[in-house]
Structure formats: structure tokens, C-alpha cells
Design a protein around this motif. Structure first.
Motif, mmCIF file in Angstrom:
data_model
loop_
_atom_site.group_PDB
_atom_site.id
_atom_site.type_symbol
_atom_site.label_atom_id
_atom_site.label_comp_id
_atom_site.label_asym_id
_atom_site.label_seq_id
_atom_site.Cartn_x
_atom_site.Cartn_y
_atom_site.Cartn_z
ATOM 1 N N ARG A 34 11.349 1.189 -7.461
ATOM 2 C CA ARG A 34 11.170 -0.260 -7.353
ATOM 3 C C ARG A 34 9.867 -0.547 -6.612
ATOM 4 O O ARG A 34 9.669 -0.052 -5.490
ATOM 5 N N LEU A 35 8.993 -1.325 -7.246
ATOM 6 C CA LEU A 35 7.757 -1.729 -6.588
ATOM 7 C C LEU A 35 8.045 -2.821 -5.566
ATOM 8 O O LEU A 35 9.000 -3.590 -5.711
ATOM 9 N N ALA A 36 7.215 -2.894 -4.531
ATOM 10 C CA ALA A 36 7.361 -3.963 -3.533
ATOM 11 C C ALA A 36 6.755 -5.242 -4.116
ATOM 12 O O ALA A 36 5.617 -5.606 -3.829
ATOM 13 N N SER A 37 7.532 -5.906 -4.971
ATOM 14 C CA SER A 37 7.032 -7.105 -5.662
ATOM 15 C C SER A 37 8.155 -8.125 -5.819
ATOM 16 O O SER A 37 9.317 -7.755 -6.064
ATOM 17 N N ASP A 38 7.792 -9.406 -5.714
ATOM 18 C CA ASP A 38 8.780 -10.477 -5.922
ATOM 19 C C ASP A 38 9.277 -10.520 -7.360
ATOM 20 O O ASP A 38 10.335 -11.090 -7.641
ATOM 21 N N ASP A 39 8.505 -9.951 -8.299
ATOM 22 C CA ASP A 39 8.865 -10.015 -9.722
ATOM 23 C C ASP A 39 9.861 -8.932 -10.130
ATOM 24 O O ASP A 39 10.411 -8.975 -11.225
ATOM 25 N N GLU B 234 0.811 -1.216 0.000
ATOM 26 C CA GLU B 234 0.000 0.000 0.000
ATOM 27 C C GLU B 234 0.846 1.269 0.000
ATOM 28 O O GLU B 234 0.311 2.365 -0.111
ATOM 29 N N LEU B 235 2.143 1.131 0.166
ATOM 30 C CA LEU B 235 3.021 2.297 0.188
ATOM 31 C C LEU B 235 3.475 2.640 -1.229
ATOM 32 O O LEU B 235 3.445 1.787 -2.126
#
Length: 549
Positions: free
Chosen positions: A153-158, A135-136
Motif C-alpha cells: 500500500r502506497l502512502a496516498s489518500d487515493d 519518501e519511505l
């Protein structure tokens, strides 16, 4: 108390059942059930029960207040409530989460850390009410090659891997452990990552998940995980580890130079080696802590950001490394600079049989802006000093910059320009020009109006209003400069001031005595400023030693 002293709007979501040694549990105002901890399993077992009769009425009252506060955040919930329909538990959780994230109120929960009572509902509340990384906004960093370029950078494993090393810890079984928060991507044991700050690759030997004082080996860390890496060689606190193909620097941490130092020596011969090992490990963990060996006085000197900082270092040496040490009185890290331009010619000439030494240089010393450090530039034209001898001049000047002419403190904010000189075809050498530079430094600094600089601390004192006059008077007596006053909830006053560090030793005990223990203060380095002449004379005469050219 929360409203008056903290200026926050509390939202009561739990009430305590009992108090102090008779504390049994909490009343959950959303479920309208009592959560009771039983037995001595350190809070591991609990049960939901009916609310005790003596708490039924307060629970109803606080629940009504809670619902009235949260329904203001949603028009539909407000309409239903006005029509007599209370929101269900799931809706209440959503509204509390919405209000918490927006800062409309602060949920208040109860518990006892000593007996671990209230821990499980608190952790549930963290999950239910606080924002998750998803959500940030995306994490922002910079390109290592071009710091002006922003990378997200998105908070994503990808996403490509990026993590921040936020702590270094010495472990007696595993060695050095580097704690890393994974901001994006995946990290696998055995892989290679790039230390973006240093441009060096590191191999991930072991990935450990830490559980208080135990640890568990894992093979994979995902976005949001906090893991410990064993065996990293070049990574320190505040550095970024990332995918070598997609480099990013997440957060550049600037660690200020130490401002206070004390001499420390082991009590016994057996402690000498242990102290060296301990200091090396502590310096790896804490970039704002430095230590060095002063061969002249045959002592080890430790440097840090304040008295408390160094007290903790000494205490950790004793507890963790079993080193008993004697500690000297704290000393301020002064600096030296110059106040005007000066140009000097220095000739180094030596003849003692065989090949002699000859070097002739003219150096101009100029003051620079505060915080500029030291600069060297060559203005030689026409080969008056051959290019191969200029590094000797540079080295000679740089060696002297750590030892000024007033009291032997490091020299800052000075530019040294090599403007002219001459040489001898046979007797000149790099060493001769290096020695000439040292002589030119000593003469030039004395002619350029040398001045002593002291660390000035930004001090913030929070005190009850009735003690404000005493606090201000004391700060003024310490050569302090009061900048501003402000109010804090609860009738507290905040004083912002600039005070020389030399005047702040033992301030905490003076402040507590003056305010009956009710005031507190924080301080951090603001700048270096010129020391008053009478104090400069005292310091110089105490430290001055005859300088031979």
C-alpha cells in the motif's frame, strides 16, 4: 560523550545561550542568529536576535565544522566551498536532510523541556531533516485469507484505507479510545471498516484528534494522520482496520504468554467492583497482561511479563481507578510436559441404581517439539468407540490440560491419541467418556515421565568493564548460561545470557548495588526449559495435593 558512549557522529546545528536556570535560548548556526525565549508564556513567544558577543567565536567555529561535514555529501557544494563560496541556508538544509536520512551523521539541537524552550526549532528540524512517509517504501501487509501473499500500500489518500490500532486507552468521558495510525486512504466518521485480524466490521462512531489532554471532533482522517476512534467494540492493540472491499493485515503482532503472576486483593469491600472494572480495562489496553479468578484460594491473580510490568499495573489501579490493593509475592508461571511415550487403558464404570456409566478407552500420550502446545487425534478403527463419544474424550482431556499432575501447572507439548476402547449400548454416554478421559490423563501423565518446565529469559546486561567479573559471577550463581560478550562505545561491555526467571526476582537492585548504579539490563522470554530435578521436587512438594481417581 555522544561519540564515545553512543558511537554516533554528531552534527551540531545549535548552541545553547546560557545554561540551567539561566538558559535563554539557542544559536541557530544555519541562520547565524540567536533564538531567545522571553517571558513566562511557557515557551510560546520567542524572537530572533543578534548572537551574543561571547558566543560569536564558538558559533563561527561550529558553523565551519558543520559546513565542512555536510558539503562532503555533494560534489558541487564541495567545489563551491573550496572556491570560498559557502552554501546558502536552503542548500544546507537539503544536505543535512540527505545526511540524516542516510545515517551519515545525527543533527544535535538544544532545548529545555521544563520551560518549553527550543520546542519550535526542534519541530521545524523534524520537518526539515527527517523523511516523510512519501519518501519511505510502500507499506507491506498480507492477505487475511492467505498470509503468504504480500500486499503493498502506497502512502496516498487515493489508496484503499488501511490503519493500525497501536494503543487502547480508557477515557473517563468518552469511554474506550482506540488510537489508529492511517497508513493509506481516508477514514470518515460514520463509515464502516473491517477488522482484518478478526474478520469483523466496526462502525466508526466518532473521529477525534487528540491534543495532549484535550480532543477535537473531526469528520475526516487522511494518510499519515494519527486519530482516536471512540466506541470500537472488538479491536485491540496491534490489529488492522481496513477497507472491507480491499482487506489487508498490516502487521501481525505476537504477544507472548505472561511469565510471572501475583495474587491481588482489594483492601476494602468498596474496592471489589472498582478493581474488576479496572482490570478489565487494563487487559483491553495491554494484550500481554492477563487476570483470572482462582476460586480455590478465593483470590484474583494478575499475570504479566515481569515484576516492573505488574508494579505498573498495580500503580495504575491506584492512580486511575482509585483501588487500594494488597499484592502477594511474585510467582513464576511454570509449565508441565512429558518425556516419553506412554499408553494407558482406563475403564470408567459406575452403577448406582438406574442407568449406570461405562466407558473404556486406551490413550497414547506422546511428547511433542517445544512450543507445539497440545494436540488430540483419534486413531479409532472399526467403531470401537462411536463417533458421537469422541468429543467427550476430547473435552475431558482438554479440561485436564490446564492442571498437570506434578504441581497443577498447564500442560504443553503433548499429543493425546485415542487408539482403542469399548462401550456399552445402554450405560455409555458422552459424559462417561469425558470422565474416563480425565482418569486416563492422570494415569497416562504419571507413566509418561512428567517434567516441569520453567521460563528461561534472554538477559542482556550492559556494564562498565571494571564490573564485568562481578556481573558474570552473579549470573552464574543464578543458574545463568553466558552466551556471548560484545563491546559498546564508551568502554562498556554487553553480556548476553539465558537465565531462569525464578532467579531474576529483585535483580535490578542487586545489579545496581554491584555496579554502583552504572549497569542496566533488559530481559525477554526466550523459551521454556526443564527444571533441575531437585528444584522440581521442591515445587511439586509445595504444590502437590492428593489426586483422587
Amino acid at each position: 560523550m555522544i561519540v564515545a558512549n553512543l558511537g554516533a557522529k554528531p552534527l551540531v546545528v545549535q548552541l545553547p545561550v546560557g545554561a540551567e536556570d539561566s538558559f535563554q535560548g539557542v544559536v541557530d548556526l544555519l541562520k547565524m542568529k540567536a533564538v531567545i525565549w522571553t517571558g513566562e508564556e511557557l515557551g510560546a513567544k520567542f524572537a530572533y536576535e543578534d548572537i551574543p558577543a561571547d558566543l560569536q567565536e564558538p558559533a563561527e567555529e561550529y558553523r565551519t565544522q558543520m559546513i565542512e561535514t555536510i558539503v562532503e555529501l555533494d560534489d558541487k557544494a564541495m567545489e563551491n566551498y573550496l572556491e570560498g563560496i559557502e552554501p546558502d541556508e536552503e542548500t544546507m538544509k537539503k544536505l543535512i536532510r540527505k545526511g540524516t536520512i542516510s545515517g551519515s551523521f545525527v543533527p544535535v539541537l538544544c532545548g529545555s523541556a521544563f520551560k518549553n524552550k527550543g520546542v519550535q526549532p526542534l519541530l521545524d528540524a523534524v520537518v526539515d531533516y527527517l523523511p516523510s512517509p512519501i519518501e519511505l517504501p510502500p507499506m507491506k501487509g498480507s492477505d487475511p485469507e492467505n498470509p503468504e501473499t504480500t500486499i503493498e500500500r502506497l502512502a496516498s489518500d487515493d489508496e484503499p484505507f488501511a490503519g493500525l490500532a497501536f494503543k487502547i486507552m480508557s477515557d473517563p468521558f468518552v469511554g474506550s479510545l482506540t488510537f489508529v495510525r492511517v497508513y493509506s486512504g481516508k477514514l470518515t466518521a460514520g463509515s464502516y471498516v473491517l477488522n482484518a485480524n478478526k474478520g469483523k466490521k466496526e462502525r466508526i462512531g466518532r473521529l477525534l484528534e487528540m491534543h495532549a489532554n484535550s480532543r477535537e471532533d473531526i469528520k475526516l482522517a487522511l494518510t499519515g494522520d494519527i486519530v482516536a476512534l471512540a466506541g470500537l467494540k472488538d479491536t485491540i492493540t496491534g490489529e488492522t482496520l481496513c477497507d472491507p472491499e480491499k482487506p489487508i493485515v498490516l502487521e501481525r503482532m505476537d504477544f507472548p504468554d505472561p511469565v510471572i503472576k501475583v495474587a491481588i486483593e482489594p483492601k476494602t469491600k468498596a474496592d471489589v467492583d472498582k478493581m474488576a472494572i479496572g482490570l478489565i480495562k487494563l487487559a483491553q489496553e495491554d494484550p500481554s497482561f492477563h487476570f483470572s479468578r482462582d476460586e480455590e484460594i478465593n483470590q484474583t491473580v494478575i499475570e504479566g511479563m515481569g515484576e516492573l510490568h505488574l508494579e505498573i499495573i498495580v500503580d495504575r489501579l491506584k492512580r486511575e481507578f482509585k483501588v487500594e490493593a494488597n499484592v502477594g509475592a511474585p510467582q513464576v508461571n511454570y509449565r508441565e510436559s512429558i518425556s516419553k511415550v506412554a499408553e494407558v487403558q482406563y475403564v470408567h464404570k459406575k452403577q448406582s441404581g438406574g442407568q449406570g456409566q461405562f466407558a473404556d478407552i486406551t490413550v497414547r500420550f506422546e511428547p511433542l517439539e517445544p512450543g507445539s502446545g497440545y494436540e488430540f487425534k483419534s486413531e479409532i478403527k472399526g467403531g470401537a468407540v462411536p463417533k458421537e463419544y469422541i468429543p467427550g474424550v476430547m473435552k475431558g482431556l482438554e479440561e485436564c490440560m490446564s492442571n498437570g499432575v506434578l504441581a497443577g501447572y498447564p500442560v504443553v507439548d503433548v499429543r493425546a491419541a485415542l487408539v482403542d476402547g469399548s462401550y456399552h449400548d445402554v450405560d455409555s454416554s458422552v459424559l462417561a467418556f469425558q470422565l474416563a478421559a480425565r482418569g486416563a490423563f492422570r494415569e497416562g501423565m504419571r507413566k509418561a515421565g512428567p517434567k516441569l518446565l520453567e521460563p528461561i529469559m534472554k538477559v542482556e546486561v550492559v556494564t562498565p568493564e571494571e564490573h564485568l567479573g562481578d556481573v558474570i559471577g552473579d549470573l552464574n550463581s543464578r543458574r545463568g548460561q553466558i552466551n556471548s560478550f560484545s563491546d559498546k562505545p564508551g568502554g562498556l561491555k554487553v553480556v548476553d545470557a539465558l537465565v531462569p526467571l525464578a532467579e531474576m526476582f529483585q535483580y535490578v537492585s542487586t545489579l545496581r548495588g554491584m555496579t554502583k548504579g552504572r549497569a542496566s539490563y533488559t530481559m525477554q522470554l526466550a523459551k521454556f526449559d526443564v527444571v533441575p530435578q531437585h528444584i522440581q521436587n521442591q515445587i511439586s512438594s509445595a504444590k502437590q495435593e492428593p489426586v483422587t481417581a
